[in-house]
Design a protein around this motif. Structure first.
Motif, PDB file in Angstrom:
ATOM      1  N   UNK A 102       0.833  -1.204   0.000  1.00  0.00           N
ATOM      2  CA  UNK A 102       0.000   0.000   0.000  1.00  0.00           C
ATOM      3  C   UNK A 102       0.868   1.255   0.000  1.00  0.00           C
ATOM      4  N   UNK A 103       1.952   1.214   0.755  1.00  0.00           N
ATOM      5  CA  UNK A 103       2.862   2.360   0.771  1.00  0.00           C
ATOM      6  C   UNK A 103       3.498   2.576  -0.604  1.00  0.00           C
ATOM      7  N   UNK A 104       3.887   1.486  -1.259  1.00  0.00           N
ATOM      8  CA  UNK A 104       4.445   1.615  -2.609  1.00  0.00           C
ATOM      9  C   UNK A 104       3.432   2.227  -3.568  1.00  0.00           C
ATOM     10  N   UNK A 122       3.199  10.008  -9.749  1.00  0.00           N
ATOM     11  CA  UNK A 122       2.707   9.885 -11.124  1.00  0.00           C
ATOM     12  C   UNK A 122       1.182   9.971 -11.151  1.00  0.00           C
ATOM     13  N   UNK A 123       0.644  10.963 -10.468  1.00  0.00           N
ATOM     14  CA  UNK A 123      -0.813  11.085 -10.354  1.00  0.00           C
ATOM     15  C   UNK A 123      -1.485  11.228 -11.727  1.00  0.00           C
ATOM     16  N   UNK A 124      -0.983  12.127 -12.550  1.00  0.00           N
ATOM     17  CA  UNK A 124      -1.610  12.380 -13.854  1.00  0.00           C
ATOM     18  C   UNK A 124      -1.543  11.143 -14.752  1.00  0.00           C
ATOM     19  N   UNK A 125      -0.412  10.464 -14.757  1.00  0.00           N
ATOM     20  CA  UNK A 125      -0.282   9.277 -15.603  1.00  0.00           C
ATOM     21  C   UNK A 125      -1.230   8.168 -15.147  1.00  0.00           C
ATOM     22  N   UNK A 126      -1.329   7.950 -13.841  1.00  0.00           N
ATOM     23  CA  UNK A 126      -2.228   6.908 -13.327  1.00  0.00           C
ATOM     24  C   UNK A 126      -3.677   7.229 -13.666  1.00  0.00           C
ATOM     25  N   UNK A 127      -4.075   8.474 -13.466  1.00  0.00           N
ATOM     26  CA  UNK A 127      -5.459   8.861 -13.789  1.00  0.00           C
ATOM     27  C   UNK A 127      -5.740   8.730 -15.275  1.00  0.00           C
ATOM     28  N   UNK A 128      -4.770   9.073 -16.113  1.00  0.00           N
ATOM     29  CA  UNK A 128      -4.976   8.961 -17.561  1.00  0.00           C
ATOM     30  C   UNK A 128      -5.146   7.500 -17.983  1.00  0.00           C
ATOM     31  N   UNK A 129      -4.318   6.598 -17.423  1.00  0.00           N
ATOM     32  CA  UNK A 129      -4.464   5.179 -17.769  1.00  0.00           C
ATOM     33  C   UNK A 129      -5.801   4.630 -17.272  1.00  0.00           C
ATOM     34  N   UNK A 130      -6.211   5.014 -16.067  1.00  0.00           N
ATOM     35  CA  UNK A 130      -7.497   4.543 -15.545  1.00  0.00           C
ATOM     36  C   UNK A 130      -8.648   5.061 -16.393  1.00  0.00           C
ATOM     37  N   UNK A 131      -8.587   6.297 -16.818  1.00  0.00           N
ATOM     38  CA  UNK A 131      -9.637   6.855 -17.674  1.00  0.00           C
ATOM     39  C   UNK A 131      -9.697   6.136 -19.014  1.00  0.00           C
TER      40      UNK A 131
END
Length: 429
Positions: A131-133, A141-150
């Motif tokens: 969870x910490x990782x 990498x907030x923007x990249x993670x949100x873009x892949x999820x979208x």
């Protein structure tokens, strides 16, 4: 004459040499003692040296500076040797790590089941660390993670809806707790109550006036993003000229503005025309004033219109007028059908009696009576059209609305009060 003084050796070079030799021997002995101490007590020596260096930082720095200034070539040679050793060590370490990675890769390819079991077990044993990782990676990498999820959600929206529905069914208590937590804010709770009350008032007013309910077309986030991507691809296409893009943007914005604010724009135009008539000025068309004002407003909203000509603006206005007329015609048609159904439901007894009398009168005159439902709808249409807005509807549209209403009225039963021997009549319930 001789004496003890004659027997003493006279001081000279020999005694000085003996003193220097003795000092050198003492220093050599001290160095040997220090060396043996360092060999037998390495930790104590290292600790003492560390404390001395920390206490004499300036002295050490000055000593190093003087030595480098006096032995510049030697210092450079030592630096080169140190860098060569560092580069060689890094190269050996990199080669060793590469060989280790290659061996691990071959082992993982040869034992995939054991790899999966190990990974699964490690995750189970290190939940907090995993969870910490995840949190650390997401923060970086907030923007990249949100873009892949979208992108994953947009690729299969039906699957996303199903998963959310299943999650909601499994976590009803958790959803209820989230809702209670959100409504604990008095401002949020009051806003929800006001919105619900406004929606109920609007619904009751529409029902009372015989109008259709408010029509909403829910649009998901995936659909909105798809439209945004299409628009970005269209307006960013280098093969489309800038003139075409400006015209498309201007026409689309003008259409949206008229569909949303058309009624208010017409009220302004009617007030303007009335004022001109009161002042004795020549009369102008309300529709022209409406669209002239709309063009003035939209011109300020669109980013670029420098390539548009007066002909382009006129073409956009003609396109918008045709589209708005078609939309208003469909709205008035749906409103007329809904109003007919509501009027028939509210006055079914009276309309049934009048339709029965009309049917008998036609039968006496030798005219075709027609169906009982058609008579009821015809009578209701004559009463409703006087109160409904029909500026965009034609006689043919009114007949189509009557036929559509006749197909949607409740199933009739036989009338026991109004009937004739030659033609059975029916009564609406």
């Amino acid at each position: 004459m001789s004496g003890p003084i004659d027997e003493e050796p006279a001081p000279g070079i020999g005694s000085a040499d003996r003193t220097a030799a003795q000092d050198e021997a003492a220093r050599a002995k001290k160095r040997e003692q220090n060396r043996r101490y360092r060999e037998h007590h390495p930790e104590q020596y290292a600790e003492g040296r560390r404390r001395w260096v920390e206490a004499n930082r300036d002295r050490v720095r000055e000593t190093n500076r003087r030595w480098r200034a006096e032995h510049l070539e030697r210092a450079r040679e030592l630096n080169r040797d140190s860098m060569r050793r560092t580069v060689a060590r890094k190269r050996r370490d990199a080669e060793q790590r590469a060989r280790g990675r290659e061996r691990a890769k071959r082992w993982r390819e040869a034992h995939p089941e054991r790899v999966r079991e190990y990974q699964k077990g490690w995750v189970q044993e290190n939940r907090e660390k995993v969870r910490e990782y995840y949190n650390r990676y997401y923060a970086t990498h907030r923007d990249e993670v949100n873009a892949r999820a979208t992108a994953r959600r947009d690729a299969d929206p039906d699957r996303v809806k199903q998963v959310r529905k299943e999650w909601a069914e499994r976590n009803k208590d958790r959803r209820a707790e989230h809702q209670r937590e959100r409504r604990r804010d008095p401002e949020v709770y009051r806003a929800e109550l006001d919105a619900n009350a406004a929606a109920r008032r609007l619904k009751r007013r529409l029902e009372r006036d015989g109008l259709p309910p408010k029509r909403l077309h829910p649009s998901s986030a995936a659909e909105r993003r798809a439209r945004e991507r299409e628009a970005a691809a269209y307006f960013g296409d280098p093969d489309i000229s800038e003139h075409v893009r400006q015209f498309s943007a201007f026409a689309a914005t003008l259409t949206e503005h008229m569909l949303e604010h058309g009624d208010r724009m017409r009220e302004f135009a009617e007030a303007y025309v009335t004022m001109r008539e009161r002042m004795g000025l020549p009369s102008v068309d309300v529709e022209q004033v409406t669209y002239a004002r709309a063009v003035e407003v939209v011109t300020k909203q669109v980013r670029r219109i420098d390539l548009l000509t007066s002909g382009d603006v006129a073409a956009a206005v003609r396109s918008t007028m045709a589209w708005v007329r078609d939309v208003e015609r469909r709205r008035q048609f749906d409103s007329l059908v809904t109003a007919l159904l509501a009027h028939i439901e509210s006055h079914v007894e009276r309309l049934s009696e009048e339709a029965a009398f009309e049917s008998r009168a036609r039968h006496v005159r030798g005219k075709p009576a027609g169906s009982f439902e058609s008579l009821v709808v015809q009578l209701a249409t004559n009463e409703v059209v006087e109160e409904m807005p029909m500026s965009r509807l034609t006689v043919r549209d009114a007949r189509r609305a009557a036929r559509a209403a006749s197909l949607r009225i409740p199933i009739p039963v036989e009338s026991s009060t109004f009937s004739s021997n030659s033609a059975p009549h029916q009564r609406l319930m």
